[in-house]
Design a protein around this motif. Sequence first.
Motif, PDB file in Angstrom:
ATOM      1  N   ASN A  90       0.795  -1.175  -0.065  1.00  0.00           N
ATOM      2  CA  ASN A  90       0.120  -0.103   0.040  1.00  0.00           C
ATOM      3  C   ASN A  90       0.703   1.228   0.019  1.00  0.00           C
ATOM      4  N   TRP A  91       2.101   1.122   0.097  1.00  0.00           N
ATOM      5  CA  TRP A  91       3.036   2.161   0.186  1.00  0.00           C
ATOM      6  C   TRP A  91       3.864   2.633  -1.168  1.00  0.00           C
ATOM      7  N   HIS A  92       3.362   1.750  -2.209  1.00  0.00           N
ATOM      8  CA  HIS A  92       4.070   1.658  -3.454  1.00  0.00           C
ATOM      9  C   HIS A  92       3.885   3.049  -4.175  1.00  0.00           C
ATOM     10  N   LYS A  93       3.140   3.723  -4.041  1.00  0.00           N
ATOM     11  CA  LYS A  93       2.901   5.085  -4.725  1.00  0.00           C
ATOM     12  C   LYS A  93       3.755   6.248  -4.059  1.00  0.00           C
ATOM     13  N   ILE A  94       3.965   6.208  -2.748  1.00  0.00           N
ATOM     14  CA  ILE A  94       4.994   7.104  -2.011  1.00  0.00           C
ATOM     15  C   ILE A  94       6.168   6.668  -1.730  1.00  0.00           C
ATOM     16  N   ALA A  95       6.577   5.520  -1.546  1.00  0.00           N
ATOM     17  CA  ALA A  95       7.825   4.827  -0.888  1.00  0.00           C
ATOM     18  C   ALA A  95       8.951   5.255  -1.899  1.00  0.00           C
ATOM     19  N   PRO A  96       8.843   5.108  -3.037  1.00  0.00           N
ATOM     20  CA  PRO A  96       9.983   5.559  -3.880  1.00  0.00           C
ATOM     21  C   PRO A  96      10.432   7.067  -3.883  1.00  0.00           C
ATOM     22  N   GLU A  97       9.349   7.636  -3.680  1.00  0.00           N
ATOM     23  CA  GLU A  97       9.767   9.194  -3.576  1.00  0.00           C
ATOM     24  C   GLU A  97      10.494   9.650  -2.294  1.00  0.00           C
ATOM     25  N   LEU A  98       9.848   8.972  -1.257  1.00  0.00           N
ATOM     26  CA  LEU A  98      10.558   8.941   0.192  1.00  0.00           C
ATOM     27  C   LEU A  98      11.859   8.425   0.189  1.00  0.00           C
ATOM     28  N   ALA A  99      12.040   7.382  -0.536  1.00  0.00           N
ATOM     29  CA  ALA A  99      13.410   6.945  -0.740  1.00  0.00           C
ATOM     30  C   ALA A  99      14.661   7.654  -1.290  1.00  0.00           C
ATOM     31  N   GLU A 100      13.965   8.743  -1.838  1.00  0.00           N
ATOM     32  CA  GLU A 100      15.135   9.697  -2.383  1.00  0.00           C
ATOM     33  C   GLU A 100      16.139  10.420  -1.159  1.00  0.00           C
ATOM     34  N   ASN A 101      15.286  10.373  -0.031  1.00  0.00           N
ATOM     35  CA  ASN A 101      15.914  11.120   0.918  1.00  0.00           C
ATOM     36  C   ASN A 101      16.093  10.267   2.250  1.00  0.00           C
ATOM     37  N   TYR A 102      15.409   8.871   2.416  1.00  0.00           N
ATOM     38  CA  TYR A 102      15.466   8.186   3.416  1.00  0.00           C
ATOM     39  C   TYR A 102      15.762   6.723   3.157  1.00  0.00           C
ATOM     40  N   THR A 103      16.455   6.027   4.010  1.00  0.00           N
ATOM     41  CA  THR A 103      16.189   4.356   3.863  1.00  0.00           C
ATOM     42  C   THR A 103      14.912   4.039   4.561  1.00  0.00           C
ATOM     43  N   VAL A 104      14.152   3.571   3.351  1.00  0.00           N
ATOM     44  CA  VAL A 104      12.715   3.323   3.683  1.00  0.00           C
ATOM     45  C   VAL A 104      12.717   1.886   3.916  1.00  0.00           C
ATOM     46  N   VAL A 105      11.884   1.432   5.016  1.00  0.00           N
ATOM     47  CA  VAL A 105      11.820  -0.112   5.263  1.00  0.00           C
ATOM     48  C   VAL A 105      10.172  -0.231   5.326  1.00  0.00           C
ATOM     49  N   THR A 106       9.959  -1.079   4.550  1.00  0.00           N
ATOM     50  CA  THR A 106       8.414  -1.320   4.435  1.00  0.00           C
ATOM     51  C   THR A 106       8.228  -2.820   4.749  1.00  0.00           C
ATOM     52  N   PRO A 107       7.615  -3.200   5.799  1.00  0.00           N
ATOM     53  CA  PRO A 107       7.435  -4.566   6.276  1.00  0.00           C
ATOM     54  C   PRO A 107       6.109  -4.942   5.978  1.00  0.00           C
ATOM     55  N   ASP A 108       5.783  -6.164   6.008  1.00  0.00           N
ATOM     56  CA  ASP A 108       4.410  -6.924   6.523  1.00  0.00           C
ATOM     57  C   ASP A 108       4.284  -7.103   7.899  1.00  0.00           C
ATOM     58  N   LEU A 109       3.403  -6.641   8.369  1.00  0.00           N
ATOM     59  CA  LEU A 109       3.185  -7.085   9.959  1.00  0.00           C
ATOM     60  C   LEU A 109       2.953  -8.457   9.914  1.00  0.00           C
ATOM     61  N   ARG A 110       3.444  -8.792  11.149  1.00  0.00           N
ATOM     62  CA  ARG A 110       3.367 -10.494  11.547  1.00  0.00           C
ATOM     63  C   ARG A 110       2.085 -10.820  11.173  1.00  0.00           C
ATOM     64  N   GLY A 111       1.802 -12.167  10.335  1.00  0.00           N
ATOM     65  CA  GLY A 111       0.850 -12.677   9.983  1.00  0.00           C
ATOM     66  C   GLY A 111       0.212 -12.125   8.684  1.00  0.00           C
ATOM     67  N   TYR A 112       0.502 -10.942   8.279  1.00  0.00           N
ATOM     68  CA  TYR A 112      -0.110 -10.208   7.092  1.00  0.00           C
ATOM     69  C   TYR A 112       0.856 -10.418   5.846  1.00  0.00           C
ATOM     70  N   GLY A 113       0.261 -10.368   4.702  1.00  0.00           N
ATOM     71  CA  GLY A 113       1.242 -10.460   3.563  1.00  0.00           C
ATOM     72  C   GLY A 113       2.032 -11.585   3.592  1.00  0.00           C
ATOM     73  N   ASP A 114       3.117 -11.420   3.163  1.00  0.00           N
ATOM     74  CA  ASP A 114       4.279 -12.546   3.298  1.00  0.00           C
ATOM     75  C   ASP A 114       4.879 -12.895   4.557  1.00  0.00           C
ATOM     76  N   SER A 115       4.655 -12.151   5.376  1.00  0.00           N
ATOM     77  CA  SER A 115       5.241 -12.347   6.767  1.00  0.00           C
ATOM     78  C   SER A 115       4.604 -13.723   7.699  1.00  0.00           C
ATOM     79  N   ARG A 116       5.104 -14.222   8.521  1.00  0.00           N
ATOM     80  CA  ARG A 116       4.631 -15.197   9.194  1.00  0.00           C
ATOM     81  C   ARG A 116       4.412 -15.032  10.640  1.00  0.00           C
ATOM     82  N   GLY A 117       3.476 -15.420  11.151  1.00  0.00           N
ATOM     83  CA  GLY A 117       3.053 -15.229  12.801  1.00  0.00           C
ATOM     84  C   GLY A 117       3.337 -16.495  13.329  1.00  0.00           C
ATOM     85  N   PRO A 118       3.066 -16.565  14.653  1.00  0.00           N
ATOM     86  CA  PRO A 118       3.252 -18.051  15.440  1.00  0.00           C
ATOM     87  C   PRO A 118       2.500 -19.056  14.648  1.00  0.00           C
TER      88      PRO A 118
END
Length: 289
Positions: free
Chosen positions: A40-68
């Motif tokens: 959901n950050w795909h429209k603004i993350a590249p622009e923010l990455a011009e000035n920051y080290t941008v880290v975009t995780p999936d929360l535990r259990g969401y997306g391709d992250s895994r929870g307990p």
Amino acid sequence: MFEGFEETRIDVGQAEIHLRQGGDGPPLLLLHGYPQTHVNWHKIAPELAENYTVVTPDLRGYGDSRGPSDPETRQYTNREMAEDMVAVMTSMGFDEYRIVGHDRGARVGYRFALDHPDRVEKLAVLDIIPTLETVERMDYEYAYAMYHWLFLAQPHPIPETLLANEPAFYVDHLIDNWAAYPDHLDPEAIAEYQRCFEDERVIRASCEDYRAGLSVDLEHDLSSRAAGDRIECPVLALWGDASGTVDFDPLEVWEEWATSVRGRGLPCGHFVMEEAPDATLAELEPFLA
């Protein structure tokens, strides 16, 4: 989408976090909402990455992250998910950082700032007020509009069984109902949300997240209120003018929880950075700088 970003996975103990990282500069952690992923950050993350080290995780259990593997509600509190992010950022060599969160990710973000004030330099919260404040305002009209809070918090396996029957339909239903401009959401991003929601583990994790929201997260918020805890870092609150949060003034609410708050409504619905990316960046960039 996310050109120039690298994908990785980080084991944080109870969970394994999938993320993308890109850019160079001070660290910036972006936390997604429901029913979405870091995409959901795909429209603004590249622009923010011009000035920051941008880290975009999936929360535990969401997306391709895994929870307990055997999930329990207490494993999906905002506090537990914030601890995941502490471990992620520490493993990457970051001790202090800025955080931007949307929806569920913003709830993780404000709990993060309350529990780890030494780590959060600035916090932006998109289209929420604190969980305790949401519940205290939930009259029958608000509950009708926010029915998913009550539905998803029902005991396992009631919502899981129903959602697993038509997961793509449910994702589409939420987007159509929460967005003022559904056509502003990229079809490729929607397809990714649908793909992840076809995984029964993701459905289960998201339900545990909402169960925690109406139980343990409330305990944590009540404890913070009773102790007089406040978010000490600067806070930017943004919301969609056509979103459900505009029945009251979000800034007035956040002023009860933070010492320094600014922000405003944007011309969109709930999916702020996807519906109105330019307006979102126009507020985020000077605040984060």
